[in-house]
Design a protein around this motif. Structure first.
Motif, PDB file in Angstrom:
ATOM      1  N   ASP A 198     -97.491 -43.327   0.760  1.00  0.00           N
ATOM      2  CA  ASP A 198     -96.922 -43.437   2.097  1.00  0.00           C
ATOM      3  C   ASP A 198     -97.622 -42.471   3.030  1.00  0.00           C
ATOM      4  O   ASP A 198     -98.157 -41.428   2.596  1.00  0.00           O
ATOM      5  CB  ASP A 198     -95.427 -43.101   2.073  1.00  0.00           C
ATOM      6  CG  ASP A 198     -94.617 -44.082   1.259  1.00  0.00           C
ATOM      7  OD1 ASP A 198     -94.200 -45.115   1.813  1.00  0.00           O
ATOM      8  OD2 ASP A 198     -94.389 -43.823   0.050  1.00  0.00           O
ATOM      9  N   ILE A 199     -97.609 -42.808   4.298  1.00  0.00           N
ATOM     10  CA  ILE A 199     -98.040 -41.879   5.338  1.00  0.00           C
ATOM     11  C   ILE A 199     -96.769 -41.307   5.959  1.00  0.00           C
ATOM     12  O   ILE A 199     -95.983 -42.039   6.570  1.00  0.00           O
ATOM     13  CB  ILE A 199     -98.898 -42.574   6.399  1.00  0.00           C
ATOM     14  CG1 ILE A 199    -100.133 -43.218   5.767  1.00  0.00           C
ATOM     15  CG2 ILE A 199     -99.315 -41.561   7.471  1.00  0.00           C
ATOM     16  CD1 ILE A 199    -100.932 -44.079   6.730  1.00  0.00           C
ATOM     17  N   ILE A 200     -96.553 -40.015   5.756  1.00  0.00           N
ATOM     18  CA  ILE A 200     -95.343 -39.343   6.225  1.00  0.00           C
ATOM     19  C   ILE A 200     -95.739 -38.273   7.230  1.00  0.00           C
ATOM     20  O   ILE A 200     -96.427 -37.306   6.888  1.00  0.00           O
ATOM     21  CB  ILE A 200     -94.571 -38.684   5.056  1.00  0.00           C
ATOM     22  CG1 ILE A 200     -94.273 -39.713   3.950  1.00  0.00           C
ATOM     23  CG2 ILE A 200     -93.291 -38.043   5.564  1.00  0.00           C
ATOM     24  CD1 ILE A 200     -93.333 -40.811   4.359  1.00  0.00           C
ATOM     25  N   ASN A 201     -95.330 -38.463   8.462  1.00  0.00           N
ATOM     26  CA  ASN A 201     -95.612 -37.492   9.522  1.00  0.00           C
ATOM     27  C   ASN A 201     -97.100 -37.130   9.577  1.00  0.00           C
ATOM     28  O   ASN A 201     -97.492 -35.971   9.701  1.00  0.00           O
ATOM     29  CB  ASN A 201     -94.772 -36.228   9.316  1.00  0.00           C
ATOM     30  CG  ASN A 201     -94.554 -35.468  10.620  1.00  0.00           C
ATOM     31  OD1 ASN A 201     -94.709 -36.018  11.707  1.00  0.00           O
ATOM     32  ND2 ASN A 201     -94.183 -34.197  10.513  1.00  0.00           N
ATOM     33  N   GLY A 202     -97.931 -38.170   9.410  1.00  0.00           N
ATOM     34  CA  GLY A 202     -99.364 -37.982   9.564  1.00  0.00           C
ATOM     35  C   GLY A 202    -100.097 -37.507   8.328  1.00  0.00           C
ATOM     36  O   GLY A 202    -101.277 -37.170   8.415  1.00  0.00           O
ATOM     37  N   GLN A 203     -99.428 -37.470   7.171  1.00  0.00           N
ATOM     38  CA  GLN A 203    -100.124 -37.063   5.953  1.00  0.00           C
ATOM     39  C   GLN A 203     -99.737 -37.984   4.793  1.00  0.00           C
ATOM     40  O   GLN A 203     -98.681 -38.597   4.786  1.00  0.00           O
ATOM     41  CB  GLN A 203     -99.841 -35.603   5.606  1.00  0.00           C
ATOM     42  CG  GLN A 203     -98.386 -35.277   5.308  1.00  0.00           C
ATOM     43  CD  GLN A 203     -98.217 -33.845   4.857  1.00  0.00           C
ATOM     44  OE1 GLN A 203     -98.516 -33.482   3.726  1.00  0.00           O
ATOM     45  NE2 GLN A 203     -97.716 -33.001   5.759  1.00  0.00           N
ATOM     46  N   TRP A 204    -100.645 -38.046   3.798  1.00  0.00           N
ATOM     47  CA  TRP A 204    -100.413 -38.906   2.649  1.00  0.00           C
ATOM     48  C   TRP A 204     -99.406 -38.271   1.690  1.00  0.00           C
ATOM     49  O   TRP A 204     -99.351 -37.051   1.523  1.00  0.00           O
ATOM     50  CB  TRP A 204    -101.713 -39.138   1.872  1.00  0.00           C
ATOM     51  CG  TRP A 204    -102.683 -40.069   2.518  1.00  0.00           C
ATOM     52  CD1 TRP A 204    -103.880 -39.744   3.081  1.00  0.00           C
ATOM     53  CD2 TRP A 204    -102.549 -41.485   2.649  1.00  0.00           C
ATOM     54  NE1 TRP A 204    -104.509 -40.865   3.556  1.00  0.00           N
ATOM     55  CE2 TRP A 204    -103.713 -41.956   3.317  1.00  0.00           C
ATOM     56  CE3 TRP A 204    -101.573 -42.416   2.284  1.00  0.00           C
ATOM     57  CZ2 TRP A 204    -103.914 -43.295   3.609  1.00  0.00           C
ATOM     58  CZ3 TRP A 204    -101.766 -43.753   2.583  1.00  0.00           C
ATOM     59  CH2 TRP A 204    -102.926 -44.182   3.243  1.00  0.00           C
ATOM     60  N   MET A 205     -98.634 -39.144   1.038  1.00  0.00           N
ATOM     61  CA  MET A 205     -97.793 -38.746  -0.083  1.00  0.00           C
ATOM     62  C   MET A 205     -97.965 -39.778  -1.186  1.00  0.00           C
ATOM     63  O   MET A 205     -97.792 -40.970  -0.967  1.00  0.00           O
ATOM     64  CB  MET A 205     -96.313 -38.658   0.309  1.00  0.00           C
ATOM     65  CG  MET A 205     -95.415 -38.259  -0.858  1.00  0.00           C
ATOM     66  SD  MET A 205     -93.660 -38.105  -0.431  1.00  0.00           S
ATOM     67  CE  MET A 205     -93.166 -39.833  -0.346  1.00  0.00           C
ATOM     68  N   PHE A 206     -98.356 -39.332  -2.393  1.00  0.00           N
ATOM     69  CA  PHE A 206     -98.450 -40.195  -3.572  1.00  0.00           C
ATOM     70  C   PHE A 206     -97.204 -39.945  -4.410  1.00  0.00           C
ATOM     71  O   PHE A 206     -96.824 -38.796  -4.632  1.00  0.00           O
ATOM     72  CB  PHE A 206     -99.683 -39.863  -4.416  1.00  0.00           C
ATOM     73  CG  PHE A 206    -100.988 -39.876  -3.675  1.00  0.00           C
ATOM     74  CD1 PHE A 206    -101.158 -40.608  -2.510  1.00  0.00           C
ATOM     75  CD2 PHE A 206    -102.062 -39.145  -4.152  1.00  0.00           C
ATOM     76  CE1 PHE A 206    -102.361 -40.610  -1.831  1.00  0.00           C
ATOM     77  CE2 PHE A 206    -103.281 -39.139  -3.482  1.00  0.00           C
ATOM     78  CZ  PHE A 206    -103.431 -39.881  -2.318  1.00  0.00           C
ATOM     79  N   GLN A 251     -88.908 -33.562   3.597  1.00  0.00           N
ATOM     80  CA  GLN A 251     -88.690 -32.883   4.873  1.00  0.00           C
ATOM     81  C   GLN A 251     -89.244 -31.461   4.837  1.00  0.00           C
ATOM     82  O   GLN A 251     -89.873 -30.995   5.795  1.00  0.00           O
ATOM     83  CB  GLN A 251     -87.204 -32.850   5.211  1.00  0.00           C
ATOM     84  CG  GLN A 251     -86.898 -32.244   6.579  1.00  0.00           C
ATOM     85  CD  GLN A 251     -85.431 -32.358   6.939  1.00  0.00           C
ATOM     86  OE1 GLN A 251     -84.575 -32.506   6.064  1.00  0.00           O
ATOM     87  NE2 GLN A 251     -85.124 -32.327   8.219  1.00  0.00           N
ATOM     88  N   ALA A 252     -89.024 -30.765   3.709  1.00  0.00           N
ATOM     89  CA  ALA A 252     -89.499 -29.386   3.592  1.00  0.00           C
ATOM     90  C   ALA A 252     -91.021 -29.302   3.653  1.00  0.00           C
ATOM     91  O   ALA A 252     -91.579 -28.352   4.206  1.00  0.00           O
ATOM     92  CB  ALA A 252     -88.986 -28.778   2.286  1.00  0.00           C
ATOM     93  N   ILE A 253     -91.711 -30.325   3.102  1.00  0.00           N
ATOM     94  CA  ILE A 253     -93.172 -30.266   3.022  1.00  0.00           C
ATOM     95  C   ILE A 253     -93.850 -30.867   4.246  1.00  0.00           C
ATOM     96  O   ILE A 253     -94.841 -30.327   4.746  1.00  0.00           O
ATOM     97  CB  ILE A 253     -93.655 -30.970   1.736  1.00  0.00           C
ATOM     98  CG1 ILE A 253     -93.169 -30.178   0.511  1.00  0.00           C
ATOM     99  CG2 ILE A 253     -95.172 -31.112   1.703  1.00  0.00           C
ATOM    100  CD1 ILE A 253     -93.447 -30.843  -0.809  1.00  0.00           C
ATOM    101  N   THR A 254     -93.310 -31.973   4.757  1.00  0.00           N
ATOM    102  CA  THR A 254     -93.987 -32.674   5.852  1.00  0.00           C
ATOM    103  C   THR A 254     -93.344 -32.455   7.209  1.00  0.00           C
ATOM    104  O   THR A 254     -93.955 -32.742   8.237  1.00  0.00           O
ATOM    105  CB  THR A 254     -94.027 -34.187   5.587  1.00  0.00           C
ATOM    106  OG1 THR A 254     -92.696 -34.717   5.682  1.00  0.00           O
ATOM    107  CG2 THR A 254     -94.602 -34.485   4.203  1.00  0.00           C
ATOM    108  N   GLY A 255     -92.083 -32.003   7.210  1.00  0.00           N
ATOM    109  CA  GLY A 255     -91.383 -31.850   8.468  1.00  0.00           C
ATOM    110  C   GLY A 255     -90.694 -33.118   8.924  1.00  0.00           C
ATOM    111  O   GLY A 255     -89.972 -33.111   9.932  1.00  0.00           O
ATOM    112  N   ALA A 256     -90.897 -34.228   8.190  1.00  0.00           N
ATOM    113  CA  ALA A 256     -90.273 -35.492   8.572  1.00  0.00           C
ATOM    114  C   ALA A 256     -88.864 -35.571   8.005  1.00  0.00           C
ATOM    115  O   ALA A 256     -88.627 -35.189   6.863  1.00  0.00           O
ATOM    116  CB  ALA A 256     -91.094 -36.663   8.039  1.00  0.00           C
ATOM    117  N   SER A 257     -87.914 -36.045   8.796  1.00  0.00           N
ATOM    118  CA  SER A 257     -86.546 -36.220   8.317  1.00  0.00           C
ATOM    119  C   SER A 257     -86.469 -37.377   7.362  1.00  0.00           C
ATOM    120  O   SER A 257     -87.233 -38.349   7.485  1.00  0.00           O
ATOM    121  CB  SER A 257     -85.593 -36.452   9.514  1.00  0.00           C
ATOM    122  OG  SER A 257     -85.615 -35.361  10.389  1.00  0.00           O
TER     123      SER A 257
END
Length: 264
Positions: A198-206, A251-257
């Motif tokens: 996923d792209i979460i708040n402008g960054q990848w997450m696997f 949320q803690a890592i990307t800042g996205a809710s």
């Protein structure tokens, strides 16, 4: 249909329902059962069309192909080429006798229909009431099915994440092939080979998640920042579930809710 379809979850294959009541007594019995199930797989959809319902056939057939090429069992190959190579000293495909006697291996605590919780491993006659795993008890397996998960510690899963990024497991270009977006699932969500990305708040997450009665696991890599998140549980959820914890981690890592999609 080809190997890409198997690995990306788009084979169109389906197999009969699993016999969740069966209690296995050996590695050979487990292997024979799941190999026969794989041979019963039928094409019910168009290859290339996403459908995660067919995951078991795809995973088992992929493991059987690996065994044919490597000349050894899936369990032994992964032990030697993944766990050992990555320094995952607390990870293995333990058998039920090992599970019962080694105090370092967590047992699965499964909630029953009456609300009580039992050690599933010591109550093989009991099964889960949850519809998606109805009647299942992970202790009935002698060892995990070929292609399926094993036992791992949080520390070892972090080691694997680092080994995937530094070339220990795969040369960098092939690691990129493994984790690259293959199938679109939403505006910022894709399927890769065995993982969701996923792209979460402008960054990848696997991400790779899994569960069984009394068992829950989630492993997330945030390659843009180097963070790795691991959530492991050995009890059916009361209150805060795995998805809630994943949301808090994200949320803690990307800042996205939790619930937010991609961001610029």
């Amino acid at each position: 249909m080809n190997i890409h379809h198997l690995l990306s979850g788009t084979s169109g294959l389906d197999i009969p329902d699993e016999d969740v009541q069966r209690i296995f007594q050996s590695r050979d019995e487990v292997h024979e059962y799941y190999e026969q199930r794989a041979r019963q797989a039928k094409l019910v959809g168009v290859p290339g069309t996403p459908d995660t319902a067919h995951a078991e056939a795809e995973v088992t057939i992929s493991a059987l192909i690996m065994e044919a090429v490597a000349g050894t069992t899936y369990w032994d190959y992964v032990q030697e080429n993944i766990f050992k190579r990555c320094g995952m000293t607390g990870s293995a495909f333990y058998t039920r006798p090992q599970w019962l006697t080694d105090k370092h291996i967590a047992h699965p605590y499964m909630k029953l229909a009456d609300g009580s919780v039992v050690d599933a491993l010591r109550n093989l006659d009991k099964g889960s009431p949850y519809p998606y795993v109805l009647g299942k008890n992970p202790g009935r397996a002698f060892i995990d099915a070929p292609g399926d998960g094993g036992f791992a510690t949080a520390r070892d899963l972090v080691r694997f994440a680092h080994a995937l990024s530094d070339g220990t497991v795969l040369d960098r270009p092939w690691a990129d092939v493994l984790t690259a977006a293959k199938i679109p699932h939403g505006p910022a969500s894709f399927g890769a080979y065995g993982i969701a990305i996923d792209i979460i708040n402008g960054q990848w997450m696997f991400q790779r998640a899994g569960g069984n009665p009394g068992v829950g696991a989630n492993w997330s890599i945030y390659p843009d920042t180097g963070w790795v998140g691991v959530i492991l549980s050995n009890r059916d959820s009361d209150g805060v579930g795995r998805q809630d914890m994943i949301g808090q981690e994200m949320q803690a890592i990307t800042g996205a809710s939790p619930g937010e999609g991609s961001g610029g």
